[in-house]
Design a protein around this motif. Structure first.
Motif, short mmCIF file in Angstrom:
data_model
loop_
_atom_site.label_atom_id
_atom_site.label_comp_id
_atom_site.label_asym_id
_atom_site.label_seq_id
_atom_site.Cartn_x
_atom_site.Cartn_y
_atom_site.Cartn_z
N GLY A 170 0.69 -1.37 0.05
CA GLY A 170 0.06 0.21 0.09
C GLY A 170 0.92 1.37 0.04
N VAL A 171 0.27 2.29 0.44
CA VAL A 171 1.07 3.60 0.38
C VAL A 171 1.11 4.27 1.94
CG1 VAL A 171 0.65 4.15 -2.00
CG2 VAL A 171 -1.07 4.85 0.08
N LYS A 178 -0.33 8.42 7.85
CA LYS A 178 -0.77 7.08 8.16
C LYS A 178 -0.38 6.08 7.00
CE LYS A 178 -3.83 8.24 11.75
NZ LYS A 178 -3.48 7.70 12.77
N ALA A 179 -0.58 4.97 7.30
CA ALA A 179 -0.52 3.82 6.34
C ALA A 179 -1.66 3.28 5.75
CB ALA A 179 0.57 2.56 6.75
N TYR A 180 -2.04 3.51 4.30
CA TYR A 180 -3.24 2.65 3.71
C TYR A 180 -2.60 1.26 3.15
CZ TYR A 180 -5.11 7.33 3.21
OH TYR A 180 -5.79 8.57 3.39
N VAL A 181 -3.42 0.29 3.93
CA VAL A 181 -2.71 -1.12 3.55
C VAL A 181 -3.90 -1.85 3.06
CG1 VAL A 181 -1.92 -3.16 4.94
CG2 VAL A 181 -1.43 -0.93 5.88
N TYR A 182 -3.59 -2.57 1.79
CA TYR A 182 -4.46 -3.28 0.93
C TYR A 182 -4.01 -4.60 1.05
CZ TYR A 182 -5.49 1.29 -1.51
OH TYR A 182 -5.79 2.43 -1.80
N SER A 183 -4.99 -5.51 1.31
CA SER A 183 -4.56 -7.05 1.59
C SER A 183 -5.16 -7.62 0.39
CB SER A 183 -5.57 -7.58 2.83
OG SER A 183 -5.79 -9.01 2.61
N ASP A 184 -4.21 -8.65 -0.22
CA ASP A 184 -4.51 -9.39 -1.40
C ASP A 184 -5.42 -10.46 -1.39
OD1 ASP A 184 -2.74 -8.06 -3.26
OD2 ASP A 184 -1.10 -8.90 -2.42
N ASP A 185 -5.29 -10.95 -0.09
CA ASP A 185 -5.97 -12.23 0.12
C ASP A 185 -7.64 -11.88 0.26
OD1 ASP A 185 -3.51 -13.15 0.21
OD2 ASP A 185 -3.37 -13.14 2.65
N ILE A 186 -7.90 -11.02 1.18
CA ILE A 186 -9.29 -10.86 1.55
C ILE A 186 -10.12 -10.22 0.41
CG2 ILE A 186 -10.80 -9.47 3.29
CD1 ILE A 186 -8.57 -9.36 5.15
N GLU A 196 -3.94 2.81 8.74
CA GLU A 196 -3.40 2.11 9.92
C GLU A 196 -2.38 2.92 10.46
OE1 GLU A 196 -1.96 -1.66 9.23
OE2 GLU A 196 -3.90 -2.57 8.67
N GLU A 197 -1.60 2.69 11.53
CA GLU A 197 -0.34 3.54 12.02
C GLU A 197 0.71 3.07 10.98
OE1 GLU A 197 -0.34 6.12 14.02
OE2 GLU A 197 -2.54 6.01 14.31
N ALA A 260 -1.81 0.45 -10.27
CA ALA A 260 -3.16 0.20 -10.70
C ALA A 260 -3.57 -1.12 -11.05
CB ALA A 260 -3.25 1.05 -11.93
N PHE A 261 -2.80 -1.96 -11.79
CA PHE A 261 -3.08 -3.46 -12.05
C PHE A 261 -3.39 -4.22 -10.67
CE2 PHE A 261 -1.78 -7.70 -13.33
CZ PHE A 261 -2.76 -7.82 -13.98
N LYS A 262 -2.76 -3.87 -9.67
CA LYS A 262 -3.06 -4.59 -8.60
C LYS A 262 -4.03 -3.81 -7.63
CE LYS A 262 -0.34 -8.22 -9.10
NZ LYS A 262 0.87 -8.46 -8.60
N LYS A 263 -4.47 -2.79 -8.31
CA LYS A 263 -5.65 -2.10 -7.47
C LYS A 263 -5.24 -1.66 -6.12
CE LYS A 263 -8.48 -5.63 -9.55
NZ LYS A 263 -7.26 -6.67 -9.85
N LYS A 264 -3.99 -1.17 -6.02
CA LYS A 264 -3.48 -0.40 -4.76
C LYS A 264 -3.20 1.08 -4.87
CE LYS A 264 -1.90 -4.97 -2.98
NZ LYS A 264 -0.68 -5.70 -3.03
N GLY A 265 -3.79 1.91 -4.10
CA GLY A 265 -3.39 3.39 -4.39
C GLY A 265 -4.05 3.99 -5.26
N VAL A 266 -5.18 3.61 -5.48
CA VAL A 266 -6.03 4.47 -6.86
C VAL A 266 -7.08 5.32 -5.83
CG1 VAL A 266 -7.71 4.47 -8.57
CG2 VAL A 266 -5.82 2.59 -8.34
N GLN A 267 -7.74 4.83 -4.87
CA GLN A 267 -8.47 5.89 -4.27
C GLN A 267 -7.68 7.05 -3.45
OE1 GLN A 267 -8.30 2.41 -3.53
NE2 GLN A 267 -10.30 1.66 -3.54
N PRO A 268 -6.72 6.92 -2.81
CA PRO A 268 -6.10 8.12 -2.42
C PRO A 268 -5.57 9.29 -3.46
CG PRO A 268 -4.90 6.27 -1.35
CD PRO A 268 -5.80 5.93 -2.51
#
Length: 684
Positions: A170-171, A178-186, A196-197, A260-268
């Motif tokens: 994530g970023v 703050k940390a924006y954490v994306y989970s691949d599994d869920i 998160e912190e 973008a391909f792994k769908k991380k960081g687009v919302q921010p």
């Protein structure tokens, strides 16, 4: 919709940096698409043309509207390939902001620089998004360094990647820490992420980078400088306000990251578009000229102002041509008449649409700040201004590069001749860098464009969209002419035919000169020896003759023509006579000054693995290439230089074969240079 909450922005970048994938994610997260399109599967919404889906590249700029957190987005996804640079040019002309996407591995590439220059030209504020952070060799801070060095703009990271390469999770937001954490599994769709912190192992670097970020912003934004120097506490809101101010005033660009391909960081990134890119109100008023008085005038971006808009794209359609417009002031409803200010022609807006790639939704009106499409315009082409008939204004036009490559085309059967002509005319209306002409000597139809890929796409579209099968000749380079020395020459046109005759007499100087235009014209007539109206006719004669070509039939460039003397006849002088006299003078002058044939030179960048360097260099040298610089980018070696376009036909196949498919290259027009003597045998 509150105009302050409208964002007109485009996604622009080098080919393969991930523009369309980023656009597809934006459409999904804003609720515009119910399913994510993928470029590699040919399901991208924004790449809707058959050719785009087959090739996995963007060819035409696609527009859509969507909403995010009470903000309305008008989004345009642009092509990355240099052959379709006109699509980027016309999009940036009408947009208020841009998201420039860079590959985390490739960094700032050749076409990135071209897009950046186009955005500079139209003063478009930008956000940078460093994509593909999950790839091996991705290096966020290295790309930030390249943005600063190669693009000449202060790039300030407002995020850091959380983890790298396969471990990219994530970023880290450096403003709110703050940390924006994306989970691949869920969650395979990247919709749910946790804030998160910052993990302990990243905290030290994040704190150091935050300090650097505040210092970098303070250097660009005056009111923050004082606070920073005096050591006053700076709140997160003040940092965001300063970033917005610095971005809109083109003092800096915030740099973000993701995959973008792994769908991380687009919302921010979407939040940043709302926070930092300008609304139509921030771009203030637009300047133009009253076509009847030549006086400067302007329009503010309010619905109460007189209507003004620019047509920036034409798309052929079975129900009539769709004209995409950006409304700068006022509002327009269906059934209303407007004026094409530059051509002084009345136009009827019969229907208005909101576009979503190739689908549309009929609406009642467009207001200041909106982008939409209209049907019913007969005379309007790309770059024309539409305005209120009672308050006309002509806004700044767009400039498109000259074509560099041509080929002959003919229908396979006589029956298809008319269909071919109609199809080519439609495509030429859509694309300002595609030209069609008849060759006077051979009677052949000649099509011209920006490169081999451009003309190949045109040919394939004729077959798939217009069902016209045609034979196409081998590509030929579009040469130009210039002169080698300064000459002074007389042009005279006298004709007596009983009653009124014709009399035009001019003296001109002709000299080599590199100006902003191919032909620089100077009115140096003293004492009114030639009236102003006839000088204008001289200019028209010179420009049109230079464009048509003199010695070899190639357009003249890099010349300066000064009309300094001449004479008139009280009865027989006319616009036509002076037009012809100037044309005669130019032809004589080019002959006296000895014309020089010029060929187009391309700037080239080749990226290859180390083991193929020797073979690639010796092969490119055989094509008259001039190597200027060699560098390393990750595991790749980068070769930069210039090369004549005439030598580059079929190079992509050769490079693939030398490097077993692992080498890539990009080219863009650089300049014209004198051609070798043998070149004139294969000219277009």
């Amino acid at each position: 919709m509150n105009i302050e909450k409208v964002r007109n922005f485009g996604i622009a970048a080098h080919i393969d940096a991930g523009k369309t994938t980023t656009s597809e994610r934006i459409l999904y997260y804003t609720g515009k698409s119910y399913k994510m399109g993928e470029v590699h599967e040919g399901t991208a919404v924004m790449d809707w043309m058959e050719e785009e889906q087959k090739r996995g590249i963007t060819i035409t700029a696609a527009a859509t509207s969507c909403e995010w957190n009470d903000y309305k987005f008008n989004l345009i996804d642009t092509p990355g390939h240099v052959d379709f640079t006109a699509e980027v040019e016309r999009s940036l002309r009408v947009l208020d902001g841009a998201v420039c996407v860079f590959c985390g591995v490739g960094g700032v590439e050749a076409q990135s620089e071209t897009v950046w220059r186009q955005a500079d030209k139209y003063h478009v504020p930008r956000i940078c998004f460093v994509n593909k952070m999950d790839r091996v060799g991705a290096d966020f801070l290295k790309v930030v360094g390249e943005i600063n060095e190669r693009l000449g703009m202060k790039g300030i990271p407002i995020q850091l990647p959380l983890g790298k390469e396969q471990g990219f999770k994530g970023v880290i937001d450096l403003i709110n820490m703050k940390a924006y954490v994306y989970s691949d599994d869920i969650d395979k769709l990247g919709i749910n992420y946790s804030i998160e912190e910052i993990p302990e192992e990243h905290r030290k670097e994040a704190e150091a980078q935050r300090e650097k970020m505040i210092e970098g912003i303070a250097e660009q934004v005056d009111w923050l400088t004082e606070k920073f120097i005096t050591g006053e506490a700076i709140s997160n809101e003040e940092i965001s306000r300063a970033i917005r101010e610095g971005t809109i005033n083109l003092k800096m660009v915030p740099v973000m990251c993701g995959s973008a391909f792994k769908k991380k960081g687009v919302q921010p990134l979407l939040d940043a578009v709302c926070s930092y890119l300008p609304s139509p109100l921030d771009r203030k008023s637009v300047a133009g000229i009253n076509p009847y008085t030549d006086e400067e005038t302007s329009r503010k971006p309010f619905p109460e102002e007189p209507f003004s808009a620019i047509a920036f794209k034409i798309a052929s359609d079975k129900h009539g041509d769709l004209t995409f417009i950006r409304v700068y002031s006022g509002k327009i409803a269906a059934g209303v008449r407007v004026i094409n200010s530059g051509k002084d022609k009345k136009e009827l807006i019969s229907r208005i649409y909101k576009m979503h790639a190739n689908t549309r939704e009929q609406i009642d009106e467009l207001r200041a700040g909106d982008i939409g499409a209209v049907i019913g315009l007969k005379y309007t082409v790309t770059g024309d201004t539409l305005s209120d008939p009672d308050r006309p204004i002509v806004l700044e036009k767009m400039d498109f590069p000259e074509t560099v490559i041509s080929m002959a085309i003919e229908p396979k059967t006589e029956v298809e001749k008319e269909k071919l002509g109609a199809a080519l005319a439609k495509m030429a209306k859509e694309d300002p860098t595609f030209k069609v002409r008849m060759d006077k000597d051979t009677g052949q139809m000649i099509i011209s464009g920006m490169g081999e890929l451009h003309l190949e796409v045109i040919k394939n579209r004729m077959l798939s969209e217009y069902k016209v099968d045609a034979n196409v000749g081998a590509p030929k380079v579009s040469y130009r002419e210039t002169i080698g020395k300064k000459v002074e020459v007389e042009g005279k046109f006298v004709q007596q035919t009983g009653g009124h005759g014709q009399f035009g007499h001019v003296w001109i100087t002709l000299e080599p000169f590199k100006g902003e235009e191919p032909v620089t014209f100077v009115d140096a007539v003293k004492g009114g020896k030639i009236p102003k109206q006839f000088v204008r006719s001289c200019e028209k004669g010179i420009r049109e003759t230079a464009n048509a070509g003199v010695a070899g039939g190639y357009s003249l460039i890099d010349i300066k023509v000064s009309v300094f003397d001449g004479s008139t006849h009280p009865v027989d002088s006319s616009d036509l006579a002076f037009y012809t006299a100037a044309s005669i003078a130019l032809r004589k002058g080019v002959e006296m000054a000895k014309s020089i044939l010029l060929e187009p030179i391309m700037s080239i960048e080749i990226a290859v693995p180390e083991q193929y360097m020797g073979d690639v260099i010796s092969e490119i040298h055989s094509r008259r290439a001039n190597i200027l610089e060699m560098s390393t980018r990750g595991v790749l070696r980068i070769i930069k230089g210039d090369v004549p376009l005439a030598e580059m036909f079929g190079y992509s196949t050769v490079l693939r074969s030398i490097t077993q498919g692992r080498g890539t290259f990009s080219m863009e027009p650089l300049e014209y240079r004198p051609a070798p003597a043998k070149a004139s045998s294969g000219v277009a």
